[in-house]
Design an enzyme around this catalytic site. Sequence first.
Site, PDB file in Angstrom:
ATOM      1  N   ASP A  80       5.961   7.718  32.281  1.00 20.55           N
ATOM      2  CA  ASP A  80       6.633   7.520  30.943  1.00 20.55           C
ATOM      3  C   ASP A  80       7.554   6.011  30.856  1.00 20.55           C
ATOM      4  O   ASP A  80       6.970   5.844  29.639  1.00 20.55           O
ATOM      5  CB  ASP A  80       6.988   8.497  30.305  1.00 20.55           C
ATOM      6  CG  ASP A  80       7.803   9.145  31.188  1.00 20.55           C
ATOM      7  OD1 ASP A  80       8.368   8.673  32.235  1.00 20.55           O
ATOM      8  OD2 ASP A  80       8.717  10.194  31.040  1.00 20.55           O
ATOM      9  N   HIS A  81       8.421   6.069  31.538  1.00 26.48           N
ATOM     10  CA  HIS A  81       9.215   4.674  31.322  1.00 26.48           C
ATOM     11  C   HIS A  81       9.883   4.921  32.964  1.00 26.48           C
ATOM     12  O   HIS A  81      10.033   5.450  33.498  1.00 26.48           O
ATOM     13  CB  HIS A  81       9.986   4.939  30.263  1.00 26.48           C
ATOM     14  CG  HIS A  81      10.712   6.285  30.759  1.00 26.48           C
ATOM     15  ND1 HIS A  81      11.873   6.472  31.719  1.00 26.48           N
ATOM     16  CD2 HIS A  81      10.437   7.406  29.883  1.00 26.48           C
ATOM     17  CE1 HIS A  81      12.012   8.424  31.131  1.00 26.48           C
ATOM     18  NE2 HIS A  81      11.184   8.735  30.509  1.00 26.48           N
ATOM     19  N   HIS A 137      19.194   8.626  36.025  1.00 32.37           N
ATOM     20  CA  HIS A 137      20.209   9.346  35.287  1.00 32.37           C
ATOM     21  C   HIS A 137      21.021   9.684  36.246  1.00 32.37           C
ATOM     22  O   HIS A 137      22.884   9.255  34.881  1.00 32.37           O
ATOM     23  CB  HIS A 137      19.577  10.253  33.880  1.00 32.37           C
ATOM     24  CG  HIS A 137      18.882  10.425  33.093  1.00 32.37           C
ATOM     25  ND1 HIS A 137      19.074   9.559  32.061  1.00 32.37           N
ATOM     26  CD2 HIS A 137      17.761  11.257  33.094  1.00 32.37           C
ATOM     27  CE1 HIS A 137      18.132   9.496  31.435  1.00 32.37           C
ATOM     28  NE2 HIS A 137      17.011  10.508  31.902  1.00 32.37           N
ATOM     29  N   SER A 190      10.862  10.414  27.850  1.00 29.78           N
ATOM     30  CA  SER A 190      10.331  11.205  28.320  1.00 29.78           C
ATOM     31  C   SER A 190       8.841  11.762  27.064  1.00 29.78           C
ATOM     32  O   SER A 190       7.818  12.214  26.827  1.00 29.78           O
ATOM     33  CB  SER A 190      10.071  12.697  29.162  1.00 29.78           C
ATOM     34  OG  SER A 190      10.963  11.995  29.824  1.00 29.78           O
ATOM     35  N   GLU A 195       3.681  16.588  37.463  1.00 35.77           N
ATOM     36  CA  GLU A 195       5.137  15.254  37.868  1.00 35.77           C
ATOM     37  C   GLU A 195       5.435  15.497  38.601  1.00 35.77           C
ATOM     38  O   GLU A 195       5.895  16.535  38.993  1.00 35.77           O
ATOM     39  CB  GLU A 195       5.165  15.776  35.921  1.00 35.77           C
ATOM     40  CG  GLU A 195       6.490  14.341  35.877  1.00 35.77           C
ATOM     41  CD  GLU A 195       7.206  14.830  34.750  1.00 35.77           C
ATOM     42  OE1 GLU A 195       7.831  16.754  34.873  1.00 35.77           O
ATOM     43  OE2 GLU A 195       7.795  14.087  34.207  1.00 35.77           O
TER      44      GLU A 195
HETATM   45 MG    MG Z   1       9.070  14.957  32.347  1.00 35.40          MG
HETATM   46 ZN    ZN Z   2      14.855  10.384  31.175  1.00 34.47          ZN
END
Ligand code: MG
Ligand code: ZN
Length: 376
Positions: free
Chosen positions: A300-301, A262, A84, A253
Site C-alpha cells: 500500500d505504501h 513504525h 493502509s 497480507e
Molecule cells: Mg495492513
Molecule cells: Zn502503517
Amino acid sequence: MKKTAHSFTIAILIVLVGCTASRTDRIVVEGNEPKNIILLIGDGMGLTQVSTTYYYQDEPSNFSRFKHIGLHENMPTSHKVTDSAAGATAFSAGVKTYNGAIGVDQDTVPVPTILEMVAAAGWSTGLIATSSIQHATPASFYAHTAQRSSYEEIARQLVYAPVNFIAGGGLEYFTDRDDNINYVDSLTHQGFDINEDALLGSLLDINHKYAYLLADDAMPKMQDGRGDFLPKATKMAIDHLSQDKDGFFLMIEGSQIDWGGHNNDADYVIQETLDFDKTIGVALDFAEKDQNTLVIVTADHETGGLSLSASTVFGQGDYSNITPTFSTGNHSAALIPVFAYGPGAEYFMGIYQNNAIFYKMLKAIKMDAPKSAKKK
Ligand code: MG
Ligand code: ZN
C-alpha cells in the site's frame, strides 16, 4: 504404399481437426485470461524492504521470479501520504479515497470490491492476514465503513461477506463486543467451520467455508514465534480454493512489515519481509504449475523511510557492512513496486496510480468495471 499415404493423409486431417478444436478450447481457457487471482500485499513494503530479501537470507529471493514489474503512485484524496485503508481501498475497489476509508469512496459511499464482484461471478474467495482480519487492509476487500477503527462493525460485515476462507487474528471482534452478540455463532450459521487453535487440515471440503481465527487481535510477530503461519495458511487456502473450477480470488497480507517500520525495528521488518517472501514462493509455485493464475505482489505504501545504508565507523563509510536506518516512524510517499506473474502480468508494467491495479485485475479477467466506480 499409396493406400498407406492415403491413410496417413486422413490421419493428419483428423489430427488437424482435433487440434483446431482443442486449440480453440485452450484459447478460451488458457488464453490471456487468468482463472484465479492471488494478490499479496506487504503492508509498508517499499523497495528497500523488498531489498532485505536479497541481503538477509541465504535462499534466493522469490521477487527474482517476476519478469513484469511496475510502480504505483499512492496519494489519497485527503493527504499527500496514504494510510493502509485508502491504499487498500484503491486496490480493492478502484477508487481514490481518504485516509481511514474502508471500501467507501471519498464521500463515504460504499463501492463494490473485486472480491465481491468475482464472488458474484461464482469464484471462491479467501483472505489471510497476520493482523486481525478486520484490520484496514483485509477489511477493505469485504467491508464498507467510513472509519477503519469500526472493528466490530467490520467484523459483523465479514460474517455476511462472500468469503470462503479466512485465516488471521481478530477473534475478539466477533466475541467480545459492545452489542454482546457472539458473531462466531453467526459465522457457524453462515456455514463456516471455525478453528481457534491451529491451522489444521489439507484439501478442505469445497462445500464448506473455513475460518481460522488464531489470535484475539493480531497474530504474533515472527520474532515472537509466529512460525510458518503465513506460508502454511496460503498453501491451505490455495489447496482449498483451487478446487473451485469457476476460479478463486485470494488476498494475502504480510501485515506486520508496516508495524516493524513504525517501531523503527529493523529486525522486525526483516523477519516479517522474509516470511512474506516465503509466502510469495508458495503462491508462485502454485501459479507456475497451474498456468492459469495471475499473481500480483505489491504494498500500500512504504513505512519508516527505511534505507540499507553503508555502515559508519568512526565517521567513515564502511562499505563492507549495511546498517538499516529509518528516517521516520510514519509512512512515506515513495512510489511502490508491483510484481506480476501469469496471464495478464504484462498489464502491470509501467508507472500508474494505485487504484489502476483494480482496473488492471478486471481487464485481465475481462470483467466490466462497476458503473459506480469513478475512474480517477
Ligand atoms: Mg495492513
Ligand atoms: Zn502503517
